[in-house]
Design an enzyme around this catalytic site. Structure first.
Site, short mmCIF file in Angstrom:
data_model
loop_
_atom_site.label_atom_id
_atom_site.label_comp_id
_atom_site.label_asym_id
_atom_site.label_seq_id
_atom_site.Cartn_x
_atom_site.Cartn_y
_atom_site.Cartn_z
N ARG A 1 50.78 6.55 79.12
CA ARG A 1 50.06 7.01 77.92
C ARG A 1 50.86 8.06 77.18
O ARG A 1 51.64 8.82 77.77
CB ARG A 1 48.71 7.62 78.31
CG ARG A 1 47.75 6.70 79.03
CD ARG A 1 46.55 7.49 79.53
NE ARG A 1 45.60 6.68 80.27
CZ ARG A 1 44.47 6.17 79.76
NH1 ARG A 1 44.16 6.41 78.50
NH2 ARG A 1 43.67 5.45 80.51
N ARG B 1 39.99 16.85 76.76
CA ARG B 1 40.59 17.57 75.63
C ARG B 1 39.44 18.20 74.84
O ARG B 1 38.29 17.77 74.95
CB ARG B 1 41.39 16.63 74.72
CG ARG B 1 40.59 15.48 74.14
CD ARG B 1 41.49 14.46 73.49
NE ARG B 1 40.76 13.28 73.06
CZ ARG B 1 41.33 12.13 72.74
NH1 ARG B 1 42.64 12.01 72.80
NH2 ARG B 1 40.60 11.09 72.36
N LYS C 1 47.49 16.22 76.73
CA LYS C 1 46.98 15.40 77.84
C LYS C 1 47.64 15.81 79.15
O LYS C 1 46.96 16.02 80.17
CB LYS C 1 47.24 13.94 77.54
CG LYS C 1 46.57 12.97 78.51
CD LYS C 1 46.79 11.52 78.05
CE LYS C 1 46.14 11.26 76.72
NZ LYS C 1 46.33 9.87 76.25
N GLY D 1 44.18 7.47 69.06
CA GLY D 1 44.42 6.12 68.56
C GLY D 1 45.71 5.93 67.79
O GLY D 1 46.01 4.81 67.37
N TYR E 1 43.20 40.93 47.24
CA TYR E 1 42.06 40.02 47.10
C TYR E 1 42.54 38.65 46.64
O TYR E 1 43.66 38.49 46.14
CB TYR E 1 41.02 40.56 46.11
CG TYR E 1 41.47 40.59 44.66
CD1 TYR E 1 41.33 39.47 43.83
CD2 TYR E 1 42.05 41.73 44.11
CE1 TYR E 1 41.74 39.49 42.52
CE2 TYR E 1 42.47 41.76 42.78
CZ TYR E 1 42.31 40.64 42.00
OH TYR E 1 42.74 40.66 40.69
N SER F 1 47.69 40.27 38.87
CA SER F 1 47.00 39.11 39.42
C SER F 1 47.92 37.92 39.24
O SER F 1 48.33 37.61 38.11
CB SER F 1 45.66 38.86 38.71
OG SER F 1 45.02 37.73 39.28
N HIS G 1 42.29 20.26 34.10
CA HIS G 1 41.08 20.83 33.52
C HIS G 1 39.84 20.29 34.22
O HIS G 1 38.94 21.04 34.59
CB HIS G 1 41.03 20.52 32.02
CG HIS G 1 39.79 20.99 31.34
ND1 HIS G 1 38.67 20.18 31.20
CD2 HIS G 1 39.46 22.19 30.79
CE1 HIS G 1 37.72 20.87 30.60
NE2 HIS G 1 38.18 22.09 30.33
N CYS H 1 44.48 34.65 41.29
CA CYS H 1 43.32 34.01 40.68
C CYS H 1 43.58 32.55 40.32
O CYS H 1 42.82 31.95 39.57
CB CYS H 1 42.85 34.78 39.45
SG CYS H 1 44.09 34.95 38.16
N MET I 1 48.94 6.58 68.84
CA MET I 1 50.12 6.16 69.61
C MET I 1 49.70 5.22 70.72
O MET I 1 48.53 4.95 70.94
CB MET I 1 50.85 7.39 70.13
CG MET I 1 51.52 8.17 69.01
SD MET I 1 52.34 9.66 69.60
CE MET I 1 50.96 10.68 70.08
#
Length: 936
Positions: free
Chosen positions: A112, A368, A42, A121, A910, A812, A488, A890, A123
């Site tokens: 502020r 902002r 701000k 909202g 990867y 992997s 799972h 993986c 603070m």
């Protein structure tokens, strides 16, 4: 306090005085947008707007460094700072020709917060500060508007009491309601001057009753207390929770902005409002906002009055013709839209703007970068590039990976969900995005039955196992009492795009009576239930859902993606992501169906096929049990032959779908207790297949019982003790590859050995694999290229990676098990304590609940400082003895943006993730590459 160093946009370091304040306005402007970390978002934007000619009321910013200093010094403001504040107030008085607390011409200010990232909202704010019994008379005389003056005073008394002194706002609101009732009006605006004067007296009297002190009449005391209150609000419960959710460090602190008040409550020619330069929900390039005539900013935000649309078009859509700002204040509206255009071009982004109109004069109080929905993020990114406002990399950097998930997930009808709010019974772990609604099914058999009848259902279990696979596939969604993000249920649900909520510990499942309950709310099997896998919410009712347009267009082909704007925008973003990312993106897939979905979403191959998931049916499970338990060699040999046959069919379908793309197949890694018979009927069926008695089978099962199966007879240990299982798997893989190569479909399988703790285990299995391959090639007179690697999922394997790499073509990282074995935490049981660890426990010194034991769920986001170090050691060690070693990951972390960034930075080749996480991984990998360029 140490003097800080500020690095500006050119990289130049400048020493700063932590106790100074930074002015903004026409007369003196000390900051700019690049100083966000010091001045907060701000404060930096107020200074920036001042420098480009936007009408900003003057003021000053107390930097974030002072919040840290305040908290480090027992919540005491430094004397040196307050000297600067007094001098800054004097400059404001000179600029505005006013005086703090004056009878003739009082200066009023707003106080502020302003963190470096927006925390809307979270603070505190204090408006109209500087009003006293004397100053309110001066304000009334100066403005010739006594009503506005006393209206502002009553607002200030209430806000100061609540925000600064922590008093209950409800008691003050009761007095306001009583005043309106006495005056016979329904709105604050209906109170007369005399009504407001009397109300101010009543409010001050209540303040004295609650505090024991008179309401402060010295503006400097008011200001000091308000500054302290804003700093204190950095550590309120709501702010702390918001920071945890958004991963904002507590050390950042907040700035404080003190700004000259302008008044939107001066009558019909004054107003206040909040607006966006584009629609934050849809991304549409139209002004979107609301305003109130004769009001102050908190009236819009707090819903004290119902605001009106700023644009004529929006007003017409809401049947509010003639009431928009465009119609009631046409000249000011044009000025405001000119500011919108200037701000959006300057910041090259959609802006969220707060404004006030004081007697037809426009002031901008804040701007902002506006927060926006996932769909709006994507649309704005594409359109801003098309408009030439930003380049592709900048546009990509503004899209959160979660917004792509939002585009792919089934969603609830928003109106139906709102209507069902009273039926929400609990909130668990949001383990699989999207929404699901159907009837309650408590067993897999029941879920399958409902599926066959064409009845959508939700499978609810205490937890799931491979035996529940069919039921999970039949169900629209899955809910479990136990389990975490990589349980799972969660893993399978994400893989198949099933909405899933796990770890709802308050849920009671009574399969015997066919019902579930939470508290006093209860439903039976066949009753409606709904769950939101994106939020973790569970409802005991039906809520309508629909597939996302992207899924319907790209995967299902119901919608032509070339005709759908959402599909086209999604594809544009994915094209850009692929253009800039370095990491390859593979998928975890066990069937050709999974794989087709992943490929349509951009996967470049398979990083993990789990052979144990191919034993999903009862008949196939029985074959594995025969191999493990049969005493009769003939039974075992026949079972092995049948296993080889169906595995070859599954691999053939998988490899054919890949059409030359890489495929990593992990050899069997089942926790054996999950694959053994459970219950009398299952035991009897297995005993019959083994041609032994139930008692003999139970004795065999007793011999195999393990106290900790996850650390027991699994992975390569199974292949070493049961080499015949490795043999049939390798033959099935290579036979499928040979058959496809003969049909001119390229295939080069990658065979992965799991749970290696010692290089000798890999040596054993690799030797066996190579021997099987040589024998098969000799038998068939054909050869096919293949590679052999291993999963690094135990700490010792990571520490000994240099030795293991001598015998591997690739690594992997299995980060699910690596996390379990490093932290000593079961991923299925961690939900009993991890949420509390993250949310905070009682501080051992203060007794308050602010002691954070562990910052994140390590099964959702990689523990970079612990498990991550083992990954780093594994990469470094592996490539020290095998320079060209291919390395991937993986585990479930392969679809987590923060973890992907870590893998990018540490040189992996990867990541592999579940099919529906592929787009998220593609975008995350691109963002990591873009960030790396910025750092360099």
């Amino acid at each position: 306090m140490k003097t800080q160093v500020l690095t500006n946009t050119t990289g130049t370091e400048t020493e700063i005085n932590p106790f100074r304040v930074y002015h903004f306005g026409k007369v003196q402007n000390d900051g700019n947008a690049s100083m966000r970390n010091l001045l907060g978002g701000k404060g930096a934007n107020l200074a920036e707007m001042s420098s480009i000619g936007i009408p900003v009321p003057p003021g000053f910013t107390i930097p974030t460094s002072m919040c840290t200093h305040y908290n480090d010094n027992q919540q005491q403001l430094a004397d040196a700072l307050m000297i600067e504040v007094d001098e800054a107030i004097t400059l404001m008085e000179q600029q505005t020709a006013t005086e703090f607390g004056s009878l003739e011409n009082p200066l009023l200010v707003s106080v502020r917060s302003g963190a470096r990232v927006s925390m809307p909202g979270m603070m505190d704010t204090v408006l109209n500060l500087g009003l006293t019994d004397i100053a309110v008379i001066g304000l009334a005389n100066k403005t010739n508007n006594a009503r506005m003056a006393y209206d502002s005073y009553r607002r200030f008394i209430v806000m100061y009491s609540e925000v600064v002194k922590g008093m209950d706002a409800e008691a003050f609101e009761e007095l306001i309601d009583a005043a309106k009732s006495k005056a016979g009006v329904s709105e604050d605006t209906g109170l007369s001057v005399e009504d407001l004067k009397e109300l101010c007296l009543e409010l001050k009297k209540l303040y004295t009753e609650l505090s024991g002190d008179e309401f402060p009449q010295d503006p400097k005391i008011q200001l000091r207390s308000a500054i302290e209150a804003v700093f204190d609000s950095w550590n309120t419960e709501r702010a702390v929770l918001y920071r945890k959710i958004q991963n904002i460090p507590a050390s950042w602190g907040t700035a404080v902005n003190v700004q000259a008040m302008v008044f939107g409550n001066k009558g019909a020619s004054s107003a206040t409002g909040v607006a966006f330069t584009r629609n934050p929900s849809t991304g549409d390039k139209t002004y979107f906002g609301e305003y109130l005539i004769n009001a102050q900013g908190e009236d819009v935000v707090a819903g004290v009055r119902t605001p009106l649309p700023i644009s004529k078009e929006s007003a017409a859509q809401k049947c509010l013709d003639g009431q928009s700002m465009e119609e009631t204040m046409p000249k000011t509206y044009v000025e405001l839209t000119d500011v919108f255009e200037k701000l959006e071009k300057h910041y090259a982004d959609m802006q969220d703007v707060e404004f006030t109109v004081e007697e037809e004069k426009l002031y901008i109080l804040q701007t902002r970068n506006g927060k926006r929905s996932g769909f709006a993020q994507v649309r704005m990114a594409v359109e801003m590039v098309e408009e030439g406002l930003v380049d592709e990399k900048t546009a990509l950097a503004r899209i959160e990976p979660s917004s792509i998930e939002q585009m792919l997930s089934p969603i609830f009808n928003l109106e139906d969900k709102a209507n069902a709010a009273s039926e929400m019974v609990g909130k668990g772990l949001n383990a699989g995005p999207g929404a699901a609604s159907g009837v309650l099914a408590l067993t897999s058999a029941k879920a399958i039955e409902y599926k066959q009848l064409g009845v959508p259902c939700v499978l609810v279990r205490n937890d799931t196992s491979p035996a529940d696979f069919g039921g999970m596939m039949a169900a629209e969604g899955v809910l479990t009492v136990r389990g975490g993000a990589t349980s799972h249920a969660a893993v399978v649900a994400r893989q198949f795009g099933k909405p899933c909520v796990c770890g709802l510990a308050a849920l009671k499942v009574k399969e015997s009576t066919g019902e579930i309950s939470i508290g006093d709310k209860k439903i039976k099997e066949g009753d409606a239930i709904s769950l939101d896998g994106s939020t973790g919410e569970v409802f005991f009712c039906k809520i309508e859902t629909s597939a996302s347009e992207v899924i319907q267009g790209i995967i299902d082909g119901v919608i032509d993606p070339n005709e759908s704007e959402i599909c086209k925008q999604y594809q544009t973003i994915m094209t850009w992501a692929d253009k800039y990312r370095r990491l390859k993106i593979r998928t975890n897939a066990d069937t050709s169906r999974d794989l087709k979905i992943a490929l349509s979403l951009g996967a470049e191959g398979v990083g993990l096929t789990r052979v144990e998931h191919m034993f999903g049916s009862d008949d196939k499970l029985l074959l594995l049990r025969q191999v493990m338990l049969a005493k009769d060699e003939q039974i075992k040999t026949l079972a092995l032959s049948n296993i080889e046959h169906f595995l070859k069919e599954d691999f053939t379908a998988l490899f054919q779908t890949l059409n030359g793309r890489p495929a990593t197949v992990r050899l069997l890694d089942p926790p054996m207790h999950e694959f053994m018979p459970h219950g009398d009927a299952d035991t009897a069926k297995t005993a019959k297949a083994l041609k032994i008695t139930d008692a003999e089978l139970r004795a065999s099962l007793g011999d195999m019982e393990e106290h900790n199966p996850m650390l027991g007879f699994r992975g390569c240990r199974l292949g070493i003790l049961k080499p015949e299982l490795t043999r049939v798997q390798v033959r099935a893989i290579l036979e499928a590859a040979l058959e496809l190569n003969s049909a001119y479909i390229p295939c080069k399988p990658e065979i992965m050995v799991p749970i290696i703790m010692h290089e000798n285990e890999l040596i054993h299995q690799r030797t066996l694999i190579d021997k099987v391959a040589q024998d098969l090639f000799a038998e068939l007179g054909q050869k096919v290229s293949y590679s052999v690697g291993t999963m690094i999922e135990l700490p010792r394997a990571a520490l000994q990676a240099d030795e293991i790499a001598k015998h591997a073509d690739f690594f992997s990282f299995g980060t699910n098990d690596l996390t379990q074995t490093t932290l000593g935490i079961s991923r299925d049981d961690a939900n009993h304590f991890l949420p509390t660890y993250k949310n905070g426990v009682s501080d051992p010194l203060t007794g308050t609940g602010n002691f954070e034991v562990y910052p994140d769920d390590p099964f959702q986001t990689l523990d970079q400082s612990g498990v991550g170090k083992l990954v780093q050691l594994g990469v470094k060690g592996g490539r020290s003895t095998s320079k060209d070693l291919k390395i991937g990951i993986c585990g479930e972390h392969g679809g987590d943006p923060a973890s992907i960034d870590f893998f990018h930075r540490n040189g992996l080749d990867y990541v592999s993730c579940s099919p529906f996480r592929v787009p998220v991984a593609r975008l995350s990998a691109a963002l990591s590459a873009i960030r790396a360029e910025e750092v360099e």
